[in-house]
Each structure stands twice: as C-alpha cells, then as structure tokens.
Design a protein around this motif. Structure first.
Motif, PDB file in Angstrom:
ATOM      1  N   UNK A 207      47.301  46.395  40.126  1.00 33.83           N
ATOM      2  CA  UNK A 207      48.587  47.092  39.602  1.00 33.83           C
ATOM      3  C   UNK A 207      48.733  48.132  38.623  1.00 33.83           C
ATOM      4  N   UNK A 208      47.109  48.444  38.200  1.00 36.15           N
ATOM      5  CA  UNK A 208      46.919  49.682  37.552  1.00 36.15           C
ATOM      6  C   UNK A 208      46.290  50.598  38.230  1.00 36.15           C
ATOM      7  N   UNK A 209      46.681  51.891  37.818  1.00 36.73           N
ATOM      8  CA  UNK A 209      45.894  53.003  38.478  1.00 36.73           C
ATOM      9  C   UNK A 209      44.648  53.174  38.020  1.00 36.73           C
ATOM     10  N   UNK A 210      43.572  54.064  38.460  1.00 38.34           N
ATOM     11  CA  UNK A 210      42.478  54.516  37.673  1.00 38.34           C
ATOM     12  C   UNK A 210      42.689  55.177  36.452  1.00 38.34           C
ATOM     13  N   UNK A 211      43.747  55.785  36.216  1.00 36.37           N
ATOM     14  CA  UNK A 211      44.028  56.488  34.950  1.00 36.37           C
ATOM     15  C   UNK A 211      44.513  55.455  33.860  1.00 36.37           C
ATOM     16  N   UNK A 212      44.808  54.186  34.450  1.00 34.84           N
ATOM     17  CA  UNK A 212      45.161  52.988  33.394  1.00 34.84           C
ATOM     18  C   UNK A 212      46.851  52.939  33.409  1.00 34.84           C
ATOM     19  N   UNK A 213      47.633  53.504  34.146  1.00 32.50           N
ATOM     20  CA  UNK A 213      48.884  53.434  34.305  1.00 32.50           C
ATOM     21  C   UNK A 213      49.515  52.030  35.131  1.00 32.50           C
ATOM     22  N   UNK A 214      50.486  51.407  34.488  1.00 34.03           N
ATOM     23  CA  UNK A 214      50.890  50.439  35.524  1.00 34.03           C
ATOM     24  C   UNK A 214      51.724  50.907  36.614  1.00 34.03           C
TER      25      UNK A 214
ATOM     26  N   UNK B 210      45.381  44.157  24.944  1.00 32.25           N
ATOM     27  CA  UNK B 210      45.451  43.938  23.516  1.00 32.25           C
ATOM     28  C   UNK B 210      44.149  42.952  23.270  1.00 32.25           C
ATOM     29  N   UNK B 211      43.905  42.368  24.031  1.00 34.65           N
ATOM     30  CA  UNK B 211      42.598  41.342  23.681  1.00 34.65           C
ATOM     31  C   UNK B 211      41.270  42.315  24.433  1.00 34.65           C
ATOM     32  N   UNK B 212      41.648  43.218  24.710  1.00 30.72           N
ATOM     33  CA  UNK B 212      40.347  44.175  25.302  1.00 30.72           C
ATOM     34  C   UNK B 212      39.652  43.582  26.425  1.00 30.72           C
ATOM     35  N   UNK B 213      40.246  42.880  27.464  1.00 29.33           N
ATOM     36  CA  UNK B 213      39.977  42.557  28.825  1.00 29.33           C
ATOM     37  C   UNK B 213      40.105  43.734  29.858  1.00 29.33           C
ATOM     38  N   UNK B 214      41.299  44.530  29.479  1.00 27.46           N
ATOM     39  CA  UNK B 214      41.557  45.985  30.423  1.00 27.46           C
ATOM     40  C   UNK B 214      41.600  46.905  29.361  1.00 27.46           C
ATOM     41  N   UNK B 215      41.106  48.248  29.756  1.00 26.48           N
ATOM     42  CA  UNK B 215      41.229  49.392  28.949  1.00 26.48           C
ATOM     43  C   UNK B 215      42.625  49.821  28.967  1.00 26.48           C
ATOM     44  N   UNK B 216      42.985  50.535  27.697  1.00 23.62           N
ATOM     45  CA  UNK B 216      44.319  51.130  27.673  1.00 23.62           C
ATOM     46  C   UNK B 216      44.359  52.526  28.528  1.00 23.62           C
ATOM     47  N   UNK B 217      43.245  53.125  28.743  1.00 23.25           N
ATOM     48  CA  UNK B 217      43.262  54.617  29.420  1.00 23.25           C
ATOM     49  C   UNK B 217      41.794  54.307  30.113  1.00 23.25           C
ATOM     50  N   UNK B 218      41.699  55.305  31.165  1.00 25.86           N
ATOM     51  CA  UNK B 218      40.431  55.433  31.681  1.00 25.86           C
ATOM     52  C   UNK B 218      39.459  56.243  30.940  1.00 25.86           C
TER      53      UNK B 218
ATOM     54  N   UNK C 114      58.060  42.238  35.824  1.00 23.90           N
ATOM     55  CA  UNK C 114      58.077  41.855  33.961  1.00 23.90           C
ATOM     56  C   UNK C 114      57.198  40.862  33.777  1.00 23.90           C
ATOM     57  N   UNK C 115      56.790  39.939  34.505  1.00 21.41           N
ATOM     58  CA  UNK C 115      55.573  39.234  34.120  1.00 21.41           C
ATOM     59  C   UNK C 115      54.262  39.700  34.176  1.00 21.41           C
ATOM     60  N   UNK C 116      54.116  40.523  35.468  1.00 21.93           N
ATOM     61  CA  UNK C 116      52.829  41.300  35.418  1.00 21.93           C
ATOM     62  C   UNK C 116      52.780  42.376  34.230  1.00 21.93           C
ATOM     63  N   UNK C 117      53.883  43.030  34.005  1.00 21.43           N
ATOM     64  CA  UNK C 117      53.765  44.033  32.783  1.00 21.43           C
ATOM     65  C   UNK C 117      53.369  43.514  31.601  1.00 21.43           C
ATOM     66  N   UNK C 118      53.766  42.186  31.293  1.00 17.50           N
ATOM     67  CA  UNK C 118      53.575  41.488  30.044  1.00 17.50           C
ATOM     68  C   UNK C 118      52.031  41.122  30.126  1.00 17.50           C
ATOM     69  N   UNK C 119      51.459  40.535  31.312  1.00 13.53           N
ATOM     70  CA  UNK C 119      50.176  40.050  31.366  1.00 13.53           C
ATOM     71  C   UNK C 119      49.111  41.205  31.339  1.00 13.53           C
ATOM     72  N   UNK C 120      49.669  42.461  31.630  1.00 14.93           N
ATOM     73  CA  UNK C 120      48.699  43.477  31.932  1.00 14.93           C
ATOM     74  C   UNK C 120      48.665  44.166  30.196  1.00 14.93           C
ATOM     75  N   UNK C 121      49.804  44.073  29.289  1.00 23.17           N
ATOM     76  CA  UNK C 121      49.701  44.572  28.239  1.00 23.17           C
ATOM     77  C   UNK C 121      48.992  43.520  27.214  1.00 23.17           C
ATOM     78  N   UNK C 122      48.837  42.100  27.586  1.00 23.36           N
ATOM     79  CA  UNK C 122      48.320  41.254  26.818  1.00 23.36           C
ATOM     80  C   UNK C 122      46.715  41.510  26.898  1.00 23.36           C
ATOM     81  N   UNK C 123      46.501  41.650  28.143  1.00 20.31           N
ATOM     82  CA  UNK C 123      45.124  41.753  28.629  1.00 20.31           C
ATOM     83  C   UNK C 123      44.431  43.154  27.847  1.00 20.31           C
TER      84      UNK C 123
END
Length: 74
Positions: free
Chosen positions: A30-37, A62-70, A51-60
């Motif tokens: 649910x995230x593009x290769x550039x990092x956008x939801x 914050x704790x560096x499981x996923x990058x903010x940007x590519x 909404x739940x998905x967006x919250x989970x992506x933002x939490x991930x």
C-alpha cells in the motif's frame, strides 16, 4: 460510460488478514516505491481499513520499520 470493475476491500473479504505495523510485507503493498501511501480509490480498501492502514504505516515509519522516502533517485 465505461465503468471499471468494483474493487473490494481485501481486509473485509479475508478476516484472517490483519493490519499491524509490524507486518511490513502487508504494508509494502500500500506504499509506492517513492514512499507515498496509495489512496483508497486505487487500492479498493474501505474507509475504515484505509484509516487503520494509514495509522499502521505511519507507526512503522516512526520506529524505522519502513522508510519515509525512497532512496535517492538518479
């Protein structure tokens, strides 16, 4: 008018599939290769699960499981 097929929320269909900030493999879809939801009109998820998905992506992020940007684009 040409109407596209009706998109169905995969989380409503499959109750066993849970949205969790630790399940990075599920969130990657649910995230593009550039990092956008990706918006719900493109993925087909319902408003509640988006909404739940967006919250989970933002939490991930914050704790560096996923990058903010590519990584840097050449």
């Amino acid at each position: 008018m040409n109407r596209g097929r009706v998109k169905v929320c995969r989380f409503c269909e499959d109750k066993a599939l849970k949205i969790d900030y630790k399940s990075e493999r599920v969130l990657r879809r649910f995230v593009t290769e550039r990092g956008k939801i990706i918006p719900r009109r493109m993925t087909g998820t319902c408003a509640r699960h988006q909404r739940v998905l967006m919250r989970a992506i933002k939490r991930a992020r914050q704790i560096a499981l996923m990058p903010f940007v590519a990584d840097a684009v050449k």
